[in-house]
Motif scaffolding. Structure first.
Motif, short mmCIF file in Angstrom:
data_model
loop_
_atom_site.label_atom_id
_atom_site.label_comp_id
_atom_site.label_asym_id
_atom_site.label_seq_id
_atom_site.Cartn_x
_atom_site.Cartn_y
_atom_site.Cartn_z
N ILE A 1 -5.16 6.53 9.00
CA ILE A 1 -5.53 5.49 8.29
C ILE A 1 -6.47 5.90 7.08
O ILE A 1 -7.49 6.82 7.44
CB ILE A 1 -6.19 4.26 9.06
CG1 ILE A 1 -5.32 3.74 9.80
CG2 ILE A 1 -6.68 3.26 7.86
CD1 ILE A 1 -5.83 2.74 10.74
N ALA B 1 -2.41 -1.98 10.19
CA ALA B 1 -2.59 -0.28 9.94
C ALA B 1 -2.76 0.51 11.29
O ALA B 1 -2.07 1.37 11.28
CB ALA B 1 -4.05 -0.13 9.16
N ALA C 1 -1.93 5.11 6.29
CA ALA C 1 -1.94 3.70 5.69
C ALA C 1 -3.38 3.74 4.70
O ALA C 1 -4.31 4.63 4.98
CB ALA C 1 -2.28 2.56 6.85
#
Ligand SMILES: Nc1ncnc2c1ncn2[C@@H]1O[C@H](COP(=O)(O)OP(=O)(O)OP(=O)(O)O)[C@@H](O)[C@H]1O
Ligand SMILES: [Mg+2]
Lengths: 375, 285
Positions: free
Chosen positions: A211, A204, A40
């Motif tokens: 991430i 996320a 993400a």
């Protein structure tokens, strides 16, 4: 793990807007994504998430650096030859076609047989709850429906990489929560490699394996949700991840016998006995002297052993107390799972256990230590 | 619209009729004139009752104009043909050059891009005569004066800016992500331009093309200066109707009817695309 699917190597994006100052949208971004991984891109508006995706997809030129997909450098290839599927932030459905044809379009041009196309479209439509609008034209759809149709169009494809730019930004929270779980299942079941852009932390955390936190075009940290929470690389990530945000308190670290004391102000301090702070942490912290202490609101204890603060606000929000308090060195937010009885204006004692401390360098903001280990 | 009294409806009908009569009257009158002889037209008081004659049209088509002073050769059909050639080729060339240019201006930011686009637009407000005088000299040197090629070239001053600026707006209104989605599905830039960008802006292109056609068709000054008799369009050729023995109203009327026919036909034909264009604009997200 096998070789990375997507590799960004020191990628820069500079937009030259005629006349005005060039916009440095992405700075020296390096990042690797393994096959089947969901990464993400998380960051505030304008931090360069979409720009990064567009460079990977091939709609924007890479100013410096290189991008490789499945071991092949792609930054010079046209989008058509990159084997990338993308769901767009804005409206991107082809108006003359129905939703069904929009979704099936790429499959049909790959000469996949009609029955299979039909099956796959039905599957992805069920996943995103858009079966009832398959026969309609994009112009008659709501924003959220258009967005789901666009997402379906990307997900239905076989591609080396799927880029999803805020795929659920227009949906209401309930639907978003439902789709999140299903989407993850769908992606994992097919082993798709995905880059997801979002500014919703919950999304996320729920969807991504790792991430990438971005700020002002720069990658701050690329790590699992647990690592971002427990070992933020710098004070920005520390403050950005988590709700309510981490308290950041400037402090002066000094030795007291074999223990450590953090002076938050003239009369507020956190002191730790020799056993509480590990030797390596003690060394790096004392070496810095001026630091910033990060403490998550949940990690602050009510105890007379620490420093004293005056309550500014105290709210019980159903399952936890949110207390805002101020003291001579600044203000803090405390979250407690038991109801805090004290009212505004009253004084409370606050303490933090050594293992809940995050220490950042006062100047650069880079993490120095997290709990019991140096960063 | 449901809560409308009879009075309101009648009033509305009357007002619409008035507007229609106001705008249509000259055209209808000209149509009637074109079927009358000069004597019938100049009769006082004018009358709506007359014996229609095709004499005016016959004269135009055969190219022989009978006046009191004798017969006169006019080349109206040649003029009409010239108008058609000049307008069609000018618009075609302007589309071929202008549509890709409009796309480039809409999609890419390049150095001096805005300046170039504006310069092209400024051709529209430069006084034509200012351009024409030096141009005549150059054209004589180049052997371009009094050729279709030369005229079509000069007509780009009229057509190109129109097409460029109108079509550019349509491209700008279209989300580039529609093209991007198509490109990631495995299509090249050119295919995307042909199969996505052009069809989606077709109504705008049709509108711009029609407008450019009308402007080219109605152009007078360029052709007057740069074209001799056999390359003249109707706008210039119409001067021939002012003869030594008076003005041939009947033939002028017939000539007007004939010369608005192509534009009218084109407008009617393009109408469905224009309507499609409006509805496309209305539904865009
Ligand atoms: N085509 C462009 N020309 C000039 N500047 C641009 C262009 N596209 C983006 N930018 C600038 O680059 C920066 C990053 O933009 P980008 O769209 O990547 O942000 P983002 O992280 O996707 O934001 P959001 O969350 O709002 O979608 C912004 O400052 C933006 O203004
Ligand atoms: Mg974005």
């Amino acid at each position: 793990m096998s070789a990375a699917t997507l590799v960004l190597d020191r990628v820069d994006k500079i937009y030259n807007v005629g006349g005005a100052r060039p916009v440095h949208a992405v700075r020296a971004m390096s990042l690797e994504l393994s096959p089947g991984e969901i990464g993400a891109l998380l960051g505030s508006s304008g931090c360069g998430k979409t720009s990064t995706l567009r460079m990977v997809a091939g709609f924007e030129e890479v100013t410096h650096g290189s991008i490789a997909l499945a071991g092949r450098p792609i930054q010079a290839e046209p989008p058509a030859r990159r084997n990338v599927a993308m769901a767009f932030e804005g409206y991107s459905l082809y108006p003359p076609l129905t939703v069904r044809d929009n979704i099936a379009f790429a499959l049909k041009s790959q000469r996949i047989d009609a029955a299979q196309v039909e099956r796959r479209v039905a599957e992805v439509a069920a996943l995103l709850e858009i079966e009832d609008i398959l026969g309609r034209h994009p112009s008659s759809l709501s924003g959220g429906q258009q967005q789901r149709a666009g997402l379906a169009r990307a997900l239905v494809r076989d591609a080396a990489l799927h880029l999803l730019d805020e795929p659920m930004g227009q949906l209401e929270p309930r639907l978003r929560a439902v789709l999140r779980g299903r989407l993850k299942h769908y992606i994992k079941e097919r082993g798709l490699t995905v880059v997801l852009v979002t500014h919703d932390q919950t999304e996320a955390n729920a969807l991504a394996d790792r991430i990438a936190v971005m700020e002002d075009g720069e990658l701050q940290q690329f790590a699992t949700p647990a690592t971002l929470r427990d070992r933020p690389a710098n004070r920005f990530v520390g403050a950005f991840i988590g709700e309510p945000p981490m308290n950041l308190l400037p402090a002066e670290a000094r030795a007291e016998g074999q223990g450590v004391v953090f002076d938050l102000s003239r009369d507020a301090r956190l002191s730790y006995a020799p056993g509480e702070v590990t030797a390596p942490v003690r060394d790096v912290v004392l070496e810095r002297g001026r630091v910033i202490i990060g403490v998550r609101p949940h990690a602050i204890r009510l105890s007379d052993a620490g420093f004293s603060a005056r309550i500014v606000a105290n709210q019980w929000i159903g399952d936890q107390s949110h207390v805002a308090a101020s003291f001579s060195g600044g203000s803090v937010v405390v979250v407690q799972h038991e109801r805090v009885a004290a009212r505004s204006g009253e004084r409370i004692g606050l303490a933090v256990e050594a293992r809940d401390l995050h220490v950042f360098d006062a100047d650069s903001g880079v993490a120095v230590a997290h709990g019991e280990a140096p960063a | 619209m449901q809560h409308q009294s009879t009075f309101e409806r009648v009033l509305r009908g009357v007002l619409i009729a008035l507007v229609l009569v106001f705008f249509m009257f000259p055209i209808v009158w000209i149509l009637l004139m074109s079927f009358q002889t000069n004597e019938q037209i100049l009769r006082i008081p004018p009358s709506l009752l007359f014996e229609p004659t095709l004499e005016n049209y016959r004269a135009l088509i055969t190219g022989r104009l009978e006046t009191h002073a004798g017969t006169l050769d006019i080349r109206f059909m040649q003029n009409l043909w010239n108008s058609l050639i000049l307008s069609v080729f000018s618009v075609a060339l302007a589309l071929v050059l202008g549509v890709p240019a409009a796309y480039a201006f809409a999609r890419f930011r390049f150095r001096l891009g805005e300046d170039i686009a504006f310069t092209l637009l400024s051709f529209r407000f430069a006084p034509p005569l200012l351009v024409l005088l030096p141009l005549t000299l150059y054209f004589q040197d180049l052997g371009l004066s009094d050729t279709y090629v030369g005229l079509v070239w000069v007509y780009q001053l009229i057509c190109l800016p129109l097409i460029l600026w109108i079509v550019r707006g349509y491209f700008e209104d279209m989300s580039p992500d529609i093209e991007h989605a198509y490109r990631t599905a495995g299509h090249g830039w050119l295919t995307t331009f042909r199969r996505i960008s052009i069809p989606l802006t077709a109504p705008g292109i049709a509108a711009a093309g029609l407008l450019a056609f009308i402007f080219a068709w109605n152009n007078f000054i360029f052709a007057l200066v740069l074209a001799s008799a056999d390359k003249q369009p109707v706008t210039v050729g119409a001067l021939a109707f002012v003869t030594a023995s008076g003005i041939q109203y009947g033939q002028i009327a017939a000539a007007i009817v004939l010369s608005i026919t192509p534009t009218l036909a084109l407008a009617l034909y393009a109408q469905r695309y224009l309507v499609e264009g409006l509805s496309l604009g209305a539904v865009k997200g």
